[in-house]
Design a protein around this motif. Structure first.
Motif, PDB file in Angstrom:
ATOM      1  N   THR A   1      64.896  16.330  36.374  1.00 17.07           N
ATOM      2  CA  THR A   1      66.159  15.745  35.940  1.00 17.07           C
ATOM      3  C   THR A   1      66.796  16.673  34.916  1.00 17.07           C
ATOM      4  O   THR A   1      66.112  17.524  34.351  1.00 17.07           O
ATOM      5  N   PRO A   2      68.084  16.519  34.686  1.00 18.55           N
ATOM      6  CA  PRO A   2      68.968  15.520  35.238  1.00 18.55           C
ATOM      7  C   PRO A   2      69.346  15.847  36.674  1.00 18.55           C
ATOM      8  O   PRO A   2      69.195  16.980  37.127  1.00 18.55           O
ATOM      9  N   ALA A   3      69.841  14.831  37.352  1.00 16.55           N
ATOM     10  CA  ALA A   3      70.321  15.005  38.719  1.00 16.55           C
ATOM     11  C   ALA A   3      71.591  14.184  38.887  1.00 16.55           C
ATOM     12  O   ALA A   3      71.808  13.212  38.164  1.00 16.55           O
ATOM     13  N   ILE A   4      72.404  14.593  39.840  1.00 18.34           N
ATOM     14  CA  ILE A   4      73.624  13.857  40.124  1.00 18.34           C
ATOM     15  C   ILE A   4      73.619  13.474  41.605  1.00 18.34           C
ATOM     16  O   ILE A   4      73.295  14.284  42.468  1.00 18.34           O
ATOM     17  N   VAL A   5      73.946  12.213  41.855  1.00 17.31           N
ATOM     18  CA  VAL A   5      73.990  11.663  43.208  1.00 17.31           C
ATOM     19  C   VAL A   5      75.393  11.106  43.420  1.00 17.31           C
ATOM     20  O   VAL A   5      75.878  10.326  42.605  1.00 17.31           O
ATOM     21  N   ILE A   6      76.032  11.517  44.496  1.00 20.22           N
ATOM     22  CA  ILE A   6      77.367  11.028  44.811  1.00 20.22           C
ATOM     23  C   ILE A   6      77.313  10.385  46.196  1.00 20.22           C
ATOM     24  O   ILE A   6      76.905  11.032  47.164  1.00 20.22           O
ATOM     25  N   ASN A   7      77.719   9.122  46.241  1.00 23.81           N
ATOM     26  CA  ASN A   7      77.669   8.357  47.489  1.00 23.81           C
ATOM     27  C   ASN A   7      76.292   8.450  48.149  1.00 23.81           C
ATOM     28  O   ASN A   7      76.165   8.681  49.342  1.00 23.81           O
ATOM     29  N   GLU A   8      75.253   8.294  47.318  1.00 20.99           N
ATOM     30  CA  GLU A   8      73.853   8.266  47.755  1.00 20.99           C
ATOM     31  C   GLU A   8      73.337   9.598  48.286  1.00 20.99           C
ATOM     32  O   GLU A   8      72.297   9.652  48.930  1.00 20.99           O
ATOM     33  N   LYS A   9      74.035  10.701  47.972  1.00 18.30           N
ATOM     34  CA  LYS A   9      73.566  12.033  48.355  1.00 18.30           C
ATOM     35  C   LYS A   9      73.276  12.824  47.086  1.00 18.30           C
ATOM     36  O   LYS A   9      74.152  12.974  46.234  1.00 18.30           O
ATOM     37  N   VAL A  10      72.059  13.365  46.970  1.00 16.29           N
ATOM     38  CA  VAL A  10      71.704  14.200  45.827  1.00 16.29           C
ATOM     39  C   VAL A  10      72.475  15.506  45.951  1.00 16.29           C
ATOM     40  O   VAL A  10      72.372  16.212  46.955  1.00 16.29           O
ATOM     41  N   LYS A  11      73.260  15.795  44.932  1.00 16.82           N
ATOM     42  CA  LYS A  11      74.070  17.012  44.953  1.00 16.82           C
ATOM     43  C   LYS A  11      73.427  18.137  44.145  1.00 16.82           C
ATOM     44  O   LYS A  11      73.578  19.305  44.494  1.00 16.82           O
ATOM     45  N   MET A  12      72.740  17.789  43.061  1.00 15.38           N
ATOM     46  CA  MET A  12      72.104  18.810  42.228  1.00 15.38           C
ATOM     47  C   MET A  12      71.022  18.140  41.399  1.00 15.38           C
ATOM     48  O   MET A  12      71.209  17.014  40.942  1.00 15.38           O
ATOM     49  N   ALA A  13      69.911  18.846  41.211  1.00 16.88           N
ATOM     50  CA  ALA A  13      68.829  18.326  40.368  1.00 16.88           C
ATOM     51  C   ALA A  13      68.257  19.468  39.537  1.00 16.88           C
ATOM     52  O   ALA A  13      68.245  20.621  39.964  1.00 16.88           O
ATOM     53  N   GLY A  14      67.828  19.120  38.333  1.00 19.01           N
ATOM     54  CA  GLY A  14      67.150  20.086  37.481  1.00 19.01           C
ATOM     55  C   GLY A  14      68.041  20.927  36.599  1.00 19.01           C
ATOM     56  O   GLY A  14      67.569  21.833  35.921  1.00 19.01           O
ATOM     57  N   LYS A  15      69.335  20.633  36.592  1.00 17.36           N
ATOM     58  CA  LYS A  15      70.233  21.376  35.695  1.00 17.36           C
ATOM     59  C   LYS A  15      71.456  20.531  35.386  1.00 17.36           C
ATOM     60  O   LYS A  15      71.735  19.539  36.053  1.00 17.36           O
ATOM     61  N   VAL A  16      72.199  20.962  34.387  1.00 15.75           N
ATOM     62  CA  VAL A  16      73.436  20.281  34.011  1.00 15.75           C
ATOM     63  C   VAL A  16      74.582  20.961  34.741  1.00 15.75           C
ATOM     64  O   VAL A  16      74.868  22.136  34.507  1.00 15.75           O
ATOM     65  N   CYS A  17      75.202  20.235  35.656  1.00 12.55           N
ATOM     66  CA  CYS A  17      76.351  20.757  36.393  1.00 12.55           C
ATOM     67  C   CYS A  17      77.565  20.794  35.476  1.00 12.55           C
ATOM     68  O   CYS A  17      77.737  19.926  34.625  1.00 12.55           O
ATOM     69  N   THR A  18      78.422  21.757  35.702  1.00 14.55           N
ATOM     70  CA  THR A  18      79.687  21.796  34.976  1.00 14.55           C
ATOM     71  C   THR A  18      80.646  20.795  35.614  1.00 14.55           C
ATOM     72  O   THR A  18      80.436  20.346  36.747  1.00 14.55           O
ATOM     73  N   ALA A  19      81.720  20.498  34.918  1.00 17.25           N
ATOM     74  CA  ALA A  19      82.745  19.613  35.471  1.00 17.25           C
ATOM     75  C   ALA A  19      83.334  20.217  36.740  1.00 17.25           C
ATOM     76  O   ALA A  19      83.627  19.505  37.700  1.00 17.25           O
ATOM     77  N   GLU A  20      83.472  21.535  36.784  1.00 15.14           N
ATOM     78  CA  GLU A  20      84.023  22.205  37.968  1.00 15.14           C
ATOM     79  C   GLU A  20      83.102  22.044  39.170  1.00 15.14           C
ATOM     80  O   GLU A  20      83.569  21.820  40.289  1.00 15.14           O
ATOM     81  N   GLU A  21      81.795  22.166  38.954  1.00 11.42           N
ATOM     82  CA  GLU A  21      80.845  21.962  40.051  1.00 11.42           C
ATOM     83  C   GLU A  21      80.921  20.523  40.557  1.00 11.42           C
ATOM     84  O   GLU A  21      80.919  20.279  41.769  1.00 11.42           O
ATOM     85  N   ILE A  22      81.003  19.593  39.628  1.00  7.60           N
ATOM     86  CA  ILE A  22      81.069  18.179  39.996  1.00  7.60           C
ATOM     87  C   ILE A  22      82.347  17.902  40.779  1.00  7.60           C
ATOM     88  O   ILE A  22      82.335  17.140  41.741  1.00  7.60           O
ATOM     89  N   LYS A  23      83.434  18.543  40.416  1.00  6.11           N
ATOM     90  CA  LYS A  23      84.693  18.374  41.164  1.00  6.11           C
ATOM     91  C   LYS A  23      84.503  18.791  42.627  1.00  6.11           C
ATOM     92  O   LYS A  23      85.003  18.141  43.535  1.00  6.11           O
ATOM     93  N   ARG A  24      83.787  19.896  42.843  1.00  8.01           N
ATOM     94  CA  ARG A  24      83.527  20.347  44.221  1.00  8.01           C
ATOM     95  C   ARG A  24      82.681  19.332  44.973  1.00  8.01           C
ATOM     96  O   ARG A  24      82.935  19.039  46.146  1.00  8.01           O
ATOM     97  N   TYR A  25      81.675  18.762  44.309  1.00  4.88           N
ATOM     98  CA  TYR A  25      80.828  17.751  44.951  1.00  4.88           C
ATOM     99  C   TYR A  25      81.648  16.510  45.310  1.00  4.88           C
ATOM    100  O   TYR A  25      81.465  15.930  46.386  1.00  4.88           O
ATOM    101  N   ILE A  26      82.545  16.122  44.409  1.00  4.18           N
ATOM    102  CA  ILE A  26      83.401  14.960  44.680  1.00  4.18           C
ATOM    103  C   ILE A  26      84.294  15.248  45.880  1.00  4.18           C
ATOM    104  O   ILE A  26      84.449  14.403  46.761  1.00  4.18           O
ATOM    105  N   ALA A  27      84.869  16.446  45.926  1.00  3.60           N
ATOM    106  CA  ALA A  27      85.751  16.806  47.040  1.00  3.60           C
ATOM    107  C   ALA A  27      84.993  16.750  48.368  1.00  3.60           C
ATOM    108  O   ALA A  27      85.567  16.347  49.386  1.00  3.60           O
ATOM    109  N   GLU A  28      83.729  17.130  48.374  1.00  2.47           N
ATOM    110  CA  GLU A  28      82.919  17.087  49.597  1.00  2.47           C
ATOM    111  C   GLU A  28      82.762  15.654  50.117  1.00  2.47           C
ATOM    112  O   GLU A  28      82.587  15.459  51.306  1.00  2.47           O
ATOM    113  N   GLU A  29      82.832  14.692  49.218  1.00  2.00           N
ATOM    114  CA  GLU A  29      82.576  13.297  49.578  1.00  2.00           C
ATOM    115  C   GLU A  29      83.841  12.495  49.820  1.00  2.00           C
ATOM    116  O   GLU A  29      83.768  11.307  50.119  1.00  2.00           O
TER     117      GLU A  29
END
Length: 79
Positions: free
Chosen positions: A50-78
């Motif tokens: 951890t930490p990990a981020i899950v968006i719509n029940e899909k693990v997007k990243m684990a073991g590091k702190v994602c930047t806001a920009e990375e999270i924006k890309r994950y949101i766009a994918e979903e």
């Protein structure tokens, strides 16, 4: 959209949550952030670091702190 922050509540977990909130604000996405701190629940996602981020029940990243920009890309994918 449902975003889950998986982790014990450590400094890195809190930073990941802050970055997720920032990404949501900047994208103006209707979303809910849920903190998951129960180790059994975290392990259900197959997350071992951890930490990990899950968006719509899909693990997007684990073991590091994602930047806001990375999270924006994950949101766009979903969307």
């Amino acid at each position: 959209m449902e975003i889950k922050i998986l982790g014990s509540g450590c400094v890195n977990c809190k930073k990941l949550e802050e970055n997720a909130q920032k990404a949501i604000r900047e994208l103006q996405v209707d979303s809910t952030i849920i903190k998951v701190q129960d180790i059994r629940e975290i392990m259900k996602y197959g997350v071992m670091r951890t930490p990990a981020i899950v968006i719509n029940e899909k693990v997007k990243m684990a073991g590091k702190v994602c930047t806001a920009e990375e999270i924006k890309r994950y949101i766009a994918e979903e969307q």
